[in-house]
Design a protein around this motif. Structure first.
Motif, mmCIF file in Angstrom:
data_model
loop_
_atom_site.group_PDB
_atom_site.id
_atom_site.type_symbol
_atom_site.label_atom_id
_atom_site.label_comp_id
_atom_site.label_asym_id
_atom_site.label_seq_id
_atom_site.Cartn_x
_atom_site.Cartn_y
_atom_site.Cartn_z
ATOM 1 N N GLU A 62 9.047 6.250 -0.729
ATOM 2 C CA GLU A 62 8.306 6.778 0.422
ATOM 3 C C GLU A 62 6.818 6.463 0.296
ATOM 4 O OE1 GLU A 62 9.729 8.165 3.063
ATOM 5 O OE2 GLU A 62 7.957 8.913 4.121
ATOM 6 N N THR A 63 6.310 6.421 -0.916
ATOM 7 C CA THR A 63 4.899 6.055 -1.110
ATOM 8 C C THR A 63 4.693 4.587 -0.736
ATOM 9 O OG1 THR A 63 4.729 7.683 -2.888
ATOM 10 C CG2 THR A 63 3.009 6.002 -2.791
ATOM 11 N N MET A 64 5.668 3.753 -1.046
ATOM 12 C CA MET A 64 5.573 2.334 -0.667
ATOM 13 C C MET A 64 5.765 2.148 0.835
ATOM 14 S SD MET A 64 7.954 0.438 -3.475
ATOM 15 C CE MET A 64 7.974 0.926 -5.183
ATOM 16 N N LEU A 65 6.722 2.896 1.402
ATOM 17 C CA LEU A 65 7.108 2.732 2.808
ATOM 18 C C LEU A 65 7.078 4.101 3.481
ATOM 19 C CD1 LEU A 65 10.126 0.518 1.816
ATOM 20 C CD2 LEU A 65 8.203 -0.318 3.168
ATOM 21 N N PRO A 66 5.853 4.620 3.751
ATOM 22 C CA PRO A 66 5.750 5.983 4.284
ATOM 23 C C PRO A 66 6.135 6.071 5.756
ATOM 24 C CG PRO A 66 3.584 4.970 4.168
ATOM 25 C CD PRO A 66 4.558 3.974 3.564
ATOM 26 N N GLU A 67 6.398 7.299 6.181
ATOM 27 C CA GLU A 67 6.636 7.529 7.601
ATOM 28 C C GLU A 67 5.340 7.294 8.355
ATOM 29 O OE1 GLU A 67 8.173 11.377 8.455
ATOM 30 O OE2 GLU A 67 7.974 11.136 10.617
ATOM 31 N N THR A 68 5.415 6.507 9.395
ATOM 32 C CA THR A 68 4.257 6.264 10.273
ATOM 33 C C THR A 68 4.750 6.524 11.696
ATOM 34 O OG1 THR A 68 4.829 3.910 10.318
ATOM 35 C CG2 THR A 68 3.190 4.600 8.695
ATOM 36 N N SER A 69 4.651 5.546 12.548
ATOM 37 C CA SER A 69 5.261 5.689 13.870
ATOM 38 C C SER A 69 6.771 5.467 13.769
ATOM 39 C CB SER A 69 4.639 4.692 14.853
ATOM 40 O OG SER A 69 4.834 3.375 14.371
ATOM 41 N N THR A 70 7.217 4.992 12.625
ATOM 42 C CA THR A 70 8.649 4.815 12.360
ATOM 43 C C THR A 70 9.027 5.616 11.114
ATOM 44 O OG1 THR A 70 8.181 2.821 11.070
ATOM 45 C CG2 THR A 70 8.746 2.508 13.387
ATOM 46 N N CYS A 109 1.513 8.652 -14.410
ATOM 47 C CA CYS A 109 0.946 9.491 -13.360
ATOM 48 C C CYS A 109 0.306 10.736 -13.987
ATOM 49 C CB CYS A 109 2.030 9.887 -12.352
ATOM 50 S SG CYS A 109 1.365 10.683 -10.881
ATOM 51 N N THR A 110 1.014 11.336 -14.946
ATOM 52 C CA THR A 110 0.478 12.528 -15.619
ATOM 53 C C THR A 110 -0.802 12.189 -16.361
ATOM 54 O OG1 THR A 110 2.724 13.386 -15.870
ATOM 55 C CG2 THR A 110 1.029 14.346 -17.291
ATOM 56 N N GLU A 111 -0.804 11.031 -17.023
ATOM 57 C CA GLU A 111 -1.990 10.608 -17.769
ATOM 58 C C GLU A 111 -3.171 10.358 -16.829
ATOM 59 O OE1 GLU A 111 -2.931 6.719 -20.380
ATOM 60 O OE2 GLU A 111 -1.090 7.783 -20.932
ATOM 61 N N MET A 112 -2.875 9.805 -15.658
ATOM 62 C CA MET A 112 -3.932 9.431 -14.725
ATOM 63 C C MET A 112 -4.481 10.633 -13.952
ATOM 64 S SD MET A 112 -3.610 6.799 -11.498
ATOM 65 C CE MET A 112 -3.058 8.051 -10.333
ATOM 66 N N SER A 113 -3.569 11.521 -13.518
ATOM 67 C CA SER A 113 -4.008 12.583 -12.599
ATOM 68 C C SER A 113 -3.844 13.996 -13.150
ATOM 69 C CB SER A 113 -3.205 12.477 -11.292
ATOM 70 O OG SER A 113 -1.834 12.775 -11.538
ATOM 71 N N GLY A 114 -3.173 14.107 -14.299
ATOM 72 C CA GLY A 114 -2.910 15.446 -14.834
ATOM 73 C C GLY A 114 -1.685 16.092 -14.204
ATOM 74 N N ARG A 115 -1.006 15.342 -13.318
ATOM 75 C CA ARG A 115 0.211 15.853 -12.668
ATOM 76 C C ARG A 115 1.283 14.783 -12.712
ATOM 77 N NH1 ARG A 115 -3.727 18.361 -8.884
ATOM 78 N NH2 ARG A 115 -4.256 16.300 -8.145
ATOM 79 N N ASP A 116 2.552 15.221 -12.806
ATOM 80 C CA ASP A 116 3.615 14.224 -12.732
ATOM 81 C C ASP A 116 3.724 13.708 -11.297
ATOM 82 O OD1 ASP A 116 5.168 16.025 -11.236
ATOM 83 O OD2 ASP A 116 6.287 16.714 -12.984
ATOM 84 N N PHE A 117 4.548 12.698 -11.092
ATOM 85 C CA PHE A 117 4.579 12.018 -9.787
ATOM 86 C C PHE A 117 4.974 12.973 -8.669
ATOM 87 C CE2 PHE A 117 5.954 9.048 -6.501
ATOM 88 C CZ PHE A 117 4.966 8.079 -6.582
ATOM 89 N N ARG A 125 -0.542 9.196 -5.890
ATOM 90 C CA ARG A 125 0.688 8.381 -5.975
ATOM 91 C C ARG A 125 0.403 6.943 -5.566
ATOM 92 N NH1 ARG A 125 5.460 12.041 -3.166
ATOM 93 N NH2 ARG A 125 5.508 13.696 -4.724
ATOM 94 N N LEU A 126 -0.287 6.776 -4.453
ATOM 95 C CA LEU A 126 -0.572 5.426 -3.963
ATOM 96 C C LEU A 126 -1.450 4.663 -4.943
ATOM 97 C CD1 LEU A 126 -0.261 3.363 -1.712
ATOM 98 C CD2 LEU A 126 -2.263 4.375 -0.591
ATOM 99 N N SER A 127 -2.443 5.331 -5.490
ATOM 100 C CA SER A 127 -3.340 4.674 -6.450
ATOM 101 C C SER A 127 -2.554 4.182 -7.667
ATOM 102 C CB SER A 127 -4.427 5.663 -6.882
ATOM 103 O OG SER A 127 -5.236 5.089 -7.863
ATOM 104 N N LEU A 128 -1.638 5.019 -8.152
ATOM 105 C CA LEU A 128 -0.821 4.611 -9.301
ATOM 106 C C LEU A 128 0.064 3.414 -8.946
ATOM 107 C CD1 LEU A 128 0.378 5.041 -12.157
ATOM 108 C CD2 LEU A 128 2.055 6.574 -11.082
ATOM 109 N N LEU A 132 0.256 -0.264 -10.658
ATOM 110 C CA LEU A 132 1.481 -0.816 -11.239
ATOM 111 C C LEU A 132 1.879 -2.116 -10.555
ATOM 112 C CD1 LEU A 132 3.643 2.423 -11.712
ATOM 113 C CD2 LEU A 132 2.403 1.114 -13.457
ATOM 114 N N ASP A 133 1.599 -2.224 -9.265
ATOM 115 C CA ASP A 133 1.940 -3.460 -8.554
ATOM 116 C C ASP A 133 1.081 -4.619 -9.050
ATOM 117 O OD1 ASP A 133 3.525 -4.836 -6.665
ATOM 118 O OD2 ASP A 133 1.862 -4.822 -5.247
ATOM 119 N N ARG A 134 -0.198 -4.355 -9.259
ATOM 120 C CA ARG A 134 -1.058 -5.418 -9.816
ATOM 121 C C ARG A 134 -0.574 -5.799 -11.214
ATOM 122 N NH1 ARG A 134 -5.032 -2.160 -7.413
ATOM 123 N NH2 ARG A 134 -5.498 -1.152 -9.387
ATOM 124 N N GLU A 135 -0.203 -4.775 -11.988
ATOM 125 C CA GLU A 135 0.267 -4.997 -13.364
ATOM 126 C C GLU A 135 1.536 -5.858 -13.374
ATOM 127 O OE1 GLU A 135 0.249 -1.404 -15.914
ATOM 128 O OE2 GLU A 135 2.318 -1.964 -16.370
#
Length: 200
Positions: A62-70, A109-117, A125-128, A132-135
């Motif tokens: 859902e983070t990759m393909l979120p709800e928008t107009s669809t 995600c926990t390491e980056m934000s202090g919270r699990d995904f 979520r999007l930032s992570l 990861l996509d660049r990686e």
């Protein structure tokens, strides 16, 4: 997985080819086995990953393909589709990479934000996932045949495949005309328009 049941029968090999095109023509992980799994649609799936892992996959997709107009990936049941494909189409080594990848993603995600995904904000979520996509992209540029594939590459491939072969992805995210009537080799396209859904 009602929306997938129909679309899997309709698309199969063509679906794999189309998602490969989204990746610039690169073969998907386990492409031949994905084809077999799509054709057999064995009900044994989903037993490999837990319901908690499937829920996490839904949120990743859902983070990759979120709800928008669809509708987004969750509405299309992409998490369950990914679990089915991992169970049916990946070999044991690929399954291990995928499952460990889910744990790694959650840990990062926990390491980056202090919270699990699951607890992270949409922006976190999007930032992570962008990182990861660049990686995975950089990793795959140096990848050689026989080496393990980056886990996020697998997740991205399956999310796109699951979404764009679902009824929602095929008929609502893409422009779909059930009976085109005639061959149109060149049609007008304006930036921002939806792509056309190819016919099975």
């Amino acid at each position: 997985m009602t929306s997938h049941d129909a679309s899997l029968r309709l698309t199969r090999r063509e679906a794999i080819r189309r998602v490969s095109v989204l990746f610039g023509g690169a073969a998907l992980v386990g492409q031949a086995r994905l084809l077999d799994a799509l054709e057999s649609s064995s009900p044994k799936a989903a037993a490999y990953l837990t319901s908690i892992e499937v829920t996490l996959l839904d949120e990743v997709a859902e983070t990759m393909l979120p709800e928008t107009s669809t509708p987004g990936a969750k509405a299309a049941g992409v998490g369950r589709f990914m679990a089915l494909m991992v169970a049916d189409a990946y070999d044991p080594d690929e399954r291990h990479i995928f499952r460990e990848g889910l744990r790694t993603l959650d840990g990062e995600c926990t390491e980056m934000s202090g919270r699990d995904f699951m607890a992270a904000t949409p922006a976190e979520r999007l930032s992570l996932l962008e990182r990861l996509d660049r990686e995975q992209y950089e990793y795959m540029q140096e990848w050689k045949d026989g080496e393990p594939v980056h886990y996020f590459r697998m997740m991205k491939e399956l999310a796109l495949l699951g979404y764009f072969t679902s009824e929602i992805g095929y008929t609502k995210a893409l422009r779909f005309v059930e009976t085109p009537g005639r061959f149109e080799p060149c049609v007008p396209y304006a930036p921002g328009d939806k792509a056309w859904a190819p016919h099975a």
